[in-house]
Enzyme design. Structure first.
Site, PDB file in Angstrom:
ATOM      1  CB  SER A   1      -0.722  -0.062   1.294  1.00 44.97           C
ATOM      2  OG  SER A   1      -1.598   1.339   1.313  1.00 44.97           O
TER       3      SER A   1
ATOM      4  CE1 TYR B   1      -4.338  -2.539   5.085  1.00 44.43           C
ATOM      5  CE2 TYR B   1      -3.506  -0.235   4.603  1.00 44.43           C
ATOM      6  CZ  TYR B   1      -3.826  -1.445   4.224  1.00 44.43           C
ATOM      7  OH  TYR B   1      -4.322  -1.722   3.039  1.00 44.43           O
TER       8      TYR B   1
HETATM    9  N1  LIG Z   1      -8.495  -0.352  -1.652  1.00 49.51           N
HETATM   10  C1  LIG Z   1      -7.734   0.424  -1.291  1.00 49.51           C
HETATM   11  O1  LIG Z   1      -7.444   1.782  -1.247  1.00 49.51           O
HETATM   12  C2  LIG Z   1      -6.270  -0.202  -1.136  1.00 49.51           C
HETATM   13  C3  LIG Z   1      -5.023   0.635  -1.047  1.00 49.51           C
HETATM   14  C4  LIG Z   1      -3.900   0.010  -0.689  1.00 49.51           C
HETATM   15  C5  LIG Z   1      -3.730  -1.364  -0.910  1.00 49.51           C
HETATM   16  N2  LIG Z   1      -4.983  -1.995  -0.818  1.00 49.51           N
HETATM   17  C6  LIG Z   1      -4.913  -3.510  -0.500  1.00 49.51           C
HETATM   18  O2  LIG Z   1      -5.605  -4.149  -1.583  1.00 49.51           O
HETATM   19  C7  LIG Z   1      -5.726  -5.587  -1.179  1.00 49.51           C
HETATM   20  C8  LIG Z   1      -7.341  -5.931  -1.713  1.00 49.51           C
HETATM   21  O3  LIG Z   1      -8.219  -5.163  -0.972  1.00 49.51           O
HETATM   22  P1  LIG Z   1      -9.400  -4.568  -1.712  1.00 49.51           P
HETATM   23  O4  LIG Z   1      -9.085  -3.062  -1.656  1.00 49.51           O
HETATM   24  O5  LIG Z   1      -9.648  -5.195  -2.799  1.00 49.51           O
HETATM   25  O6  LIG Z   1     -10.443  -4.691  -0.489  1.00 49.51           O
HETATM   26  P2  LIG Z   1     -11.789  -5.817  -0.418  1.00 49.51           P
HETATM   27  O7  LIG Z   1     -12.613  -5.210  -1.652  1.00 49.51           O
HETATM   28  O8  LIG Z   1     -12.401  -5.733   0.784  1.00 49.51           O
HETATM   29  O9  LIG Z   1     -10.955  -7.127  -0.761  1.00 49.51           O
HETATM   30  C9  LIG Z   1     -10.343  -7.854   0.419  1.00 49.51           C
HETATM   31  C10 LIG Z   1     -10.363  -9.219  -0.239  1.00 49.51           C
HETATM   32  O10 LIG Z   1      -9.666 -10.011   0.832  1.00 49.51           O
HETATM   33  C11 LIG Z   1     -10.461 -11.056   1.379  1.00 49.51           C
HETATM   34  N3  LIG Z   1      -9.974 -11.430   2.694  1.00 49.51           N
HETATM   35  C12 LIG Z   1     -10.050 -10.525   3.806  1.00 49.51           C
HETATM   36  N4  LIG Z   1      -9.884 -11.415   4.953  1.00 49.51           N
HETATM   37  C13 LIG Z   1      -9.643 -12.623   4.447  1.00 49.51           C
HETATM   38  C14 LIG Z   1      -9.002 -13.751   4.935  1.00 49.51           C
HETATM   39  N5  LIG Z   1      -8.844 -13.973   6.198  1.00 49.51           N
HETATM   40  N6  LIG Z   1      -8.758 -14.919   4.168  1.00 49.51           N
HETATM   41  C15 LIG Z   1      -9.012 -14.861   2.815  1.00 49.51           C
HETATM   42  N7  LIG Z   1      -9.363 -13.774   2.206  1.00 49.51           N
HETATM   43  C16 LIG Z   1      -9.724 -12.588   2.996  1.00 49.51           C
HETATM   44  C17 LIG Z   1     -11.673 -10.563   0.965  1.00 49.51           C
HETATM   45  O11 LIG Z   1     -12.719 -11.723   1.116  1.00 49.51           O
HETATM   46  P3  LIG Z   1     -13.489 -12.753   2.114  1.00 49.51           P
HETATM   47  O12 LIG Z   1     -14.128 -11.516   2.745  1.00 49.51           O
HETATM   48  O13 LIG Z   1     -14.438 -13.241   0.983  1.00 49.51           O
HETATM   49  O14 LIG Z   1     -12.775 -13.497   2.532  1.00 49.51           O
HETATM   50  C18 LIG Z   1     -11.682  -9.845  -0.369  1.00 49.51           C
HETATM   51  O15 LIG Z   1     -11.847 -10.632  -1.187  1.00 49.51           O
HETATM   52  C19 LIG Z   1      -5.725  -5.508   0.262  1.00 49.51           C
HETATM   53  O16 LIG Z   1      -4.521  -6.189   0.778  1.00 49.51           O
HETATM   54  C20 LIG Z   1      -5.382  -4.260   0.768  1.00 49.51           C
HETATM   55  O17 LIG Z   1      -4.972  -4.171   2.074  1.00 49.51           O
HETATM   56  C21 LIG Z   1      -6.109  -1.552  -0.955  1.00 49.51           C
END
Ligand SMILES: NC(=O)c1ccc[n+]([C@@H]2O[C@H](COP(=O)([O-])OP(=O)(O)OC[C@H]3O[C@@H](n4cnc5c(N)ncnc54)[C@H](OP(=O)(O)O)[C@@H]3O)[C@@H](O)[C@H]2O)c1
Length: 249
Positions: free
Chosen positions: A142, A155
């Site tokens: 991130s 985080y």
């Molecule tokens: N959105 C942003 O602004 C942003 C910025 C920087 C980095 N990121 C990173 O991008 C990645 C994806 O996040 P996103 O933004 O796409 O958010 P999201 O839509 O909430 O997706 C997160 C995914 O992680 C899964 N997950 C959560 N806990 C889990 C567990 N214990 N086991 C397996 N899967 C799990 C969720 O699926 P289930 O709930 O179905 O398990 C979901 O598919 C993350 O690592 C996040 O930290 C996001």
């Protein structure tokens, strides 16, 4: 079709957001997908969408904090498709809060999902990639894995850890001439469900306002991941920050 056709890509956290967008984009290239997350209905629907896009996918219910389930995801990929070209450690949560709030459950959960989940993914994929003498591990960090703010302590620490783990892995892979590529993708504000994991209501409201003002679609991150995969195999995009153009910090 690009040269990605017939590649096999495993994605953790494939049920929404960046993972889902990446799966759909790669499916258009003929990539075969192995999807892991906890929400089965989302995964089932995604498999159907991928089939409509002309590719193939399988899924498993995976909690990345459970090492056996992550190992089983790798085995599923090998059983179904016979190889793992790319493993995307994408599952993550972001329940931010102030340290003085002592939200210890949230601290533990972030450490378990964001750090241990990534390590378990690396551990599951590496033996197969080393045998193949090829592979690509992509870890999602991130922007706040590069800088910390009030409320982002744990985080940020987990995403910093993802970068440290990735760089060590990169050196180890290069030293052993394994041909395994390592990429860190560090997104800025992306419009996904990530903020739903925030348990402090005020923190969540502020984060939502920020996301509404600055956030961009997960498609931009998916394209970055695809481009990292698309590079010739003797070249690696080791790290990329992908931020909304308008995002200041
Ligand atoms: N959105 C942003 O602004 C942003 C910025 C920087 C980095 N990121 C990173 O991008 C990645 C994806 O996040 P996103 O933004 O796409 O958010 P999201 O839509 O909430 O997706 C997160 C995914 O992680 C899964 N997950 C959560 N806990 C889990 C567990 N214990 N086991 C397996 N899967 C799990 C969720 O699926 P289930 O709930 O179905 O398990 C979901 O598919 C993350 O690592 C996040 O930290 C996001």
């Amino acid at each position: 079709m690009s040269n990605n056709q017939n590649k096999v890509v495993v994605i953790t956290g494939a049920s929404s957001g960046i993972g889902e967008a990446t799966a759909k984009l790669l499916a258009r290239d003929g990539v075969k997908l192995v999807l892991g997350a906890r929400r089965e209905t989302h995964l089932k629907n995604l498999v159907k969408e991928i089939e409509k896009l002309g590719s193939e996918a399988v899924y498993a219910i995976v909690d990345v904090t459970k090492v056996e389930q992550v190992e089983d995801l790798a085995k599923l990929a090998m059983d179904k498709f016979g190889k793992i070209d790319v493993w995307l450690n994408n599952a993550g949560i972001m329940p931010q809060s102030l340290l003085k709030q002592k939200k210890i459950e949230d601290w533990d959960a972030m450490i378990d999902v964001n750090i241990k989940g990534t390590l378990y993914g690396i551990g599951a994929a590496l033996p197969f990639m080393e045998t193949q003498n090829s592979g690509h591990i992509i870890n999602i960090s991130s922007v706040v894995g590069h800088m910390a703010h009030a409320g982002s302590a744990v985080y940020s620490a987990t995403k910093w850890a993802v970068r440290a783990i990735s760089e060590s892995l990169r050196e180890e892979m290069a030293q052993n001439e394994t041909n395994v590529r390592v990429t860190i993708v560090s997104p800025g504000a992306i419009k996904t469900e990530l903020l739903e994991s925030i348990t402090d209501e005020e923190m969540k409201d502020n984060a939502k306002k920020f996301q509404e003002n600055f956030g961009i679609s997960a498609d931009g991150v998916a394209l970055t991941i695809k481009q990292a995969i698309d590079l010739p195999e003797d070249a690696t995009w080791n790290e990329v920050i992908i931020r909304p153009t308008k995002q200041i910090m």
